[in-house]
Design a protein around this motif. Structure first.
Motif, mmCIF file in Angstrom:
data_model
loop_
_atom_site.group_PDB
_atom_site.id
_atom_site.type_symbol
_atom_site.label_atom_id
_atom_site.label_comp_id
_atom_site.label_asym_id
_atom_site.label_seq_id
_atom_site.Cartn_x
_atom_site.Cartn_y
_atom_site.Cartn_z
ATOM 1 N N GLY A 53 -82.896 -35.394 -19.409
ATOM 2 C CA GLY A 53 -82.605 -35.628 -20.815
ATOM 3 C C GLY A 53 -81.214 -36.170 -21.084
ATOM 4 N N GLN A 54 -80.406 -36.323 -20.048
ATOM 5 C CA GLN A 54 -79.041 -36.818 -20.204
ATOM 6 C C GLN A 54 -79.030 -38.345 -20.265
ATOM 7 O OE1 GLN A 54 -76.454 -35.424 -17.110
ATOM 8 N NE2 GLN A 54 -74.669 -36.570 -17.827
ATOM 9 N N SER A 55 -78.130 -38.895 -21.069
ATOM 10 C CA SER A 55 -77.921 -40.340 -21.130
ATOM 11 C C SER A 55 -76.539 -40.631 -20.572
ATOM 12 C CB SER A 55 -78.026 -40.844 -22.570
ATOM 13 O OG SER A 55 -79.305 -40.585 -23.105
ATOM 14 N N MET A 56 -76.496 -41.311 -19.421
ATOM 15 C CA MET A 56 -75.217 -41.570 -18.749
ATOM 16 C C MET A 56 -74.932 -43.070 -18.690
ATOM 17 S SD MET A 56 -73.882 -40.587 -14.897
ATOM 18 C CE MET A 56 -73.403 -38.918 -15.358
ATOM 19 N N GLY A 57 -73.737 -43.447 -19.095
ATOM 20 C CA GLY A 57 -73.291 -44.823 -18.998
ATOM 21 C C GLY A 57 -72.482 -45.038 -17.729
ATOM 22 N N TYR A 193 -83.101 -45.701 -28.458
ATOM 23 C CA TYR A 193 -82.819 -44.474 -29.208
ATOM 24 C C TYR A 193 -84.065 -43.595 -29.285
ATOM 25 C CZ TYR A 193 -78.588 -46.829 -30.888
ATOM 26 O OH TYR A 193 -77.383 -47.483 -30.981
ATOM 27 N N GLU A 194 -85.218 -44.228 -29.501
ATOM 28 C CA GLU A 194 -86.479 -43.489 -29.581
ATOM 29 C C GLU A 194 -86.778 -42.783 -28.263
ATOM 30 O OE1 GLU A 194 -91.190 -44.703 -29.654
ATOM 31 O OE2 GLU A 194 -89.829 -45.871 -30.919
ATOM 32 N N ILE A 195 -86.557 -43.501 -27.157
ATOM 33 C CA ILE A 195 -86.783 -42.917 -25.824
ATOM 34 C C ILE A 195 -85.820 -41.758 -25.585
ATOM 35 C CG2 ILE A 195 -86.550 -43.393 -23.344
ATOM 36 C CD1 ILE A 195 -87.604 -46.224 -23.978
ATOM 37 N N LYS A 196 -84.577 -41.926 -26.007
ATOM 38 C CA LYS A 196 -83.579 -40.866 -25.853
ATOM 39 C C LYS A 196 -83.980 -39.619 -26.634
ATOM 40 C CE LYS A 196 -78.702 -39.816 -26.651
ATOM 41 N NZ LYS A 196 -77.380 -40.342 -27.077
ATOM 42 N N LYS A 200 -85.987 -38.267 -22.690
ATOM 43 C CA LYS A 200 -85.979 -38.983 -21.418
ATOM 44 C C LYS A 200 -84.546 -39.149 -20.913
ATOM 45 C CE LYS A 200 -90.453 -39.956 -21.656
ATOM 46 N NZ LYS A 200 -91.451 -39.474 -20.701
ATOM 47 N N THR A 201 -84.415 -39.391 -19.632
ATOM 48 C CA THR A 201 -83.113 -39.610 -19.004
ATOM 49 C C THR A 201 -82.828 -41.115 -18.978
ATOM 50 O OG1 THR A 201 -83.446 -37.670 -17.625
ATOM 51 C CG2 THR A 201 -81.737 -39.229 -16.922
ATOM 52 N N ILE A 202 -81.581 -41.496 -19.318
ATOM 53 C CA ILE A 202 -81.214 -42.911 -19.379
ATOM 54 C C ILE A 202 -79.963 -43.160 -18.554
ATOM 55 C CG2 ILE A 202 -80.484 -44.810 -20.885
ATOM 56 C CD1 ILE A 202 -82.063 -43.499 -23.154
ATOM 57 N N LEU A 203 -80.013 -44.191 -17.701
ATOM 58 C CA LEU A 203 -78.830 -44.709 -17.012
ATOM 59 C C LEU A 203 -78.579 -46.097 -17.558
ATOM 60 C CD1 LEU A 203 -79.397 -43.724 -13.271
ATOM 61 C CD2 LEU A 203 -78.107 -42.513 -15.010
ATOM 62 N N PHE A 204 -77.376 -46.337 -18.049
ATOM 63 C CA PHE A 204 -77.112 -47.565 -18.805
ATOM 64 C C PHE A 204 -75.813 -48.206 -18.345
ATOM 65 C CE2 PHE A 204 -75.475 -49.487 -22.886
ATOM 66 C CZ PHE A 204 -76.370 -50.545 -22.917
ATOM 67 N N VAL A 205 -75.911 -49.442 -17.838
ATOM 68 C CA VAL A 205 -74.734 -50.222 -17.453
ATOM 69 C C VAL A 205 -74.488 -51.290 -18.505
ATOM 70 C CG1 VAL A 205 -73.903 -51.996 -15.869
ATOM 71 C CG2 VAL A 205 -74.785 -49.868 -14.964
ATOM 72 N N SER A 206 -73.257 -51.393 -18.968
ATOM 73 C CA SER A 206 -72.913 -52.425 -19.949
ATOM 74 C C SER A 206 -71.420 -52.695 -19.912
ATOM 75 C CB SER A 206 -73.326 -51.991 -21.358
ATOM 76 O OG SER A 206 -72.949 -52.958 -22.319
ATOM 77 N N HIS A 207 -71.060 -53.951 -20.256
ATOM 78 C CA HIS A 207 -69.651 -54.301 -20.420
ATOM 79 C C HIS A 207 -69.188 -54.066 -21.854
ATOM 80 C CE1 HIS A 207 -68.791 -55.919 -16.466
ATOM 81 N NE2 HIS A 207 -69.915 -56.591 -16.494
ATOM 82 N N ASP A 211 -71.713 -50.094 -27.153
ATOM 83 C CA ASP A 211 -73.118 -49.791 -26.848
ATOM 84 C C ASP A 211 -73.227 -48.535 -25.995
ATOM 85 O OD1 ASP A 211 -73.965 -51.981 -28.257
ATOM 86 O OD2 ASP A 211 -74.279 -53.259 -26.500
ATOM 87 N N VAL A 212 -72.316 -48.388 -25.040
ATOM 88 C CA VAL A 212 -72.326 -47.195 -24.176
ATOM 89 C C VAL A 212 -72.112 -45.938 -25.002
ATOM 90 C CG1 VAL A 212 -71.167 -46.014 -22.271
ATOM 91 C CG2 VAL A 212 -71.577 -48.477 -22.141
ATOM 92 N N MET A 213 -71.158 -45.999 -25.927
ATOM 93 C CA MET A 213 -70.870 -44.822 -26.752
ATOM 94 C C MET A 213 -72.028 -44.489 -27.689
ATOM 95 S SD MET A 213 -66.779 -45.075 -27.636
ATOM 96 C CE MET A 213 -66.778 -46.801 -28.142
ATOM 97 N N LYS A 214 -72.769 -45.515 -28.146
ATOM 98 C CA LYS A 214 -73.912 -45.271 -29.027
ATOM 99 C C LYS A 214 -75.067 -44.613 -28.285
ATOM 100 C CE LYS A 214 -73.039 -49.232 -32.096
ATOM 101 N NZ LYS A 214 -73.510 -50.598 -32.461
ATOM 102 N N ILE A 215 -75.303 -45.060 -27.063
ATOM 103 C CA ILE A 215 -76.484 -44.612 -26.320
ATOM 104 C C ILE A 215 -76.216 -43.378 -25.469
ATOM 105 C CG2 ILE A 215 -78.084 -45.277 -24.458
ATOM 106 C CD1 ILE A 215 -77.895 -48.144 -25.494
ATOM 107 N N CYS A 216 -75.028 -43.317 -24.875
ATOM 108 C CA CYS A 216 -74.781 -42.340 -23.806
ATOM 109 C C CYS A 216 -73.939 -41.155 -24.255
ATOM 110 C CB CYS A 216 -74.096 -43.033 -22.625
ATOM 111 S SG CYS A 216 -75.047 -44.416 -21.984
ATOM 112 N N ASP A 217 -74.296 -39.980 -23.767
ATOM 113 C CA ASP A 217 -73.525 -38.766 -24.018
ATOM 114 C C ASP A 217 -72.337 -38.690 -23.057
ATOM 115 O OD1 ASP A 217 -75.693 -37.977 -25.760
ATOM 116 O OD2 ASP A 217 -76.783 -37.422 -23.940
#
Length: 244
Positions: A53-57, A193-196, A200-207, A211-217
């Motif tokens: 359930g964690q969202s990590m950037g 956001y719906e998946i989060k 669900k668990t999310i791994l997110f790479v972005s420059h 976007d990272v702060m919006k999606i990831c804890d």
């Protein structure tokens, strides 16, 4: 690994062999008389634990090892040292068009990948195809064309839509939201956001730190293949911004 840990990366290192001296044939090798290959370490003793359930950037400058880490976690790259334990299924969105066969049509790619995801029931498969077509906003005449004739934005739409149709435990996203028009990007963000919110668990790479702060804890910062910072996403993104 505890019952709430879905991914555990322990002491993982990855190296690639690179040709850095311009030797591309047997003749070059004989003339230059030197070993053209150099072993370059991409990831260095990475330790990361991700809970269900964690969202990590994952942030870092170009060449820091972000995409390599995602591909190693997804099992595409084998680590040189260390272990990766995963307690769940993946929906990886690792590159524009990754997993798509360019000679096949959009519909044929959808059918093939749904079969790989385990969707074999005819009614369920047709329902999934309809949802993918609707979300991608690609017209039926486009989906009947070979993917090699698609623009990069169309390929991204198709790949993203197919991956989202796989109801996996872990969603892995590598910088693909930068492709496509703003309307589709916003639609993808809403879906993430719906998946989060479904846990669900999310791994997110972005420059893009916003976007990272919006999606990831939480987030980690990679520099030269090392994890230099780990913690709340806002703090890590502030550290990332200070690199420039």
């Amino acid at each position: 690994m505890s019952k709430d840990t879905i991914i555990k990366v322990e002491d993982v290192s990855v190296s690639f062999w690179q040709n850095n001296v311009g030797v591309y044939s047997l003749k070059d090798l004989i003339v230059k008389r030197k070993n053209p290959f150099k072993n370059k370490r991409i990831l260095n003793d990475i330790n990361v634990e991700i809970f269900r359930g964690q969202s990590m950037g994952i942030v870092g400058r170009n060449g820091s090892g972000k995409s390599t880490l995602l591909r190693t976690i997804a099992g595409i790259i084998k680590p040189e040292t260390g272990t990766i334990t995963v307690n769940g299924t993946f929906a990886p969105i690792l590159a524009i068009g990754a997993g798509l066969e360019l000679e096949l049509t959009g519909y044929e790619n959808i059918s093939m990948l749904l079969a790989l995801y385990g969707t074999s029931n005819a009614a369920t498969k047709q329902e999934a195809i309809d949802k993918i077509s609707e979300f991608s906003e690609l017209k039926s005449e486009v989906l009947r064309m070979p993917v090699k004739q698609y623009s990069s934005g169309m390929v991204a739409r198709l790949a993203f839509s197919i991956s989202l149709a796989n109801d996996s435990d872990i969603l892995i996203i590598d910088e693909v939201l930068a492709v496509g028009d703003q309307g589709f990007q916003a639609k993808c963000m809403e879906k993430i956001y719906e998946i989060k919110h479904k846990g669900k668990t999310i791994l997110f790479v972005s420059h893009f730190p916003d976007d990272v702060m919006k999606i990831c804890d939480t987030a980690i910062l990679l520099e030269n293949g090392y994890v230099t910072h780990a913690g709340p996403s806002r703090d890590i993104c502030d550290n990332y911004k200070q690199l420039f």
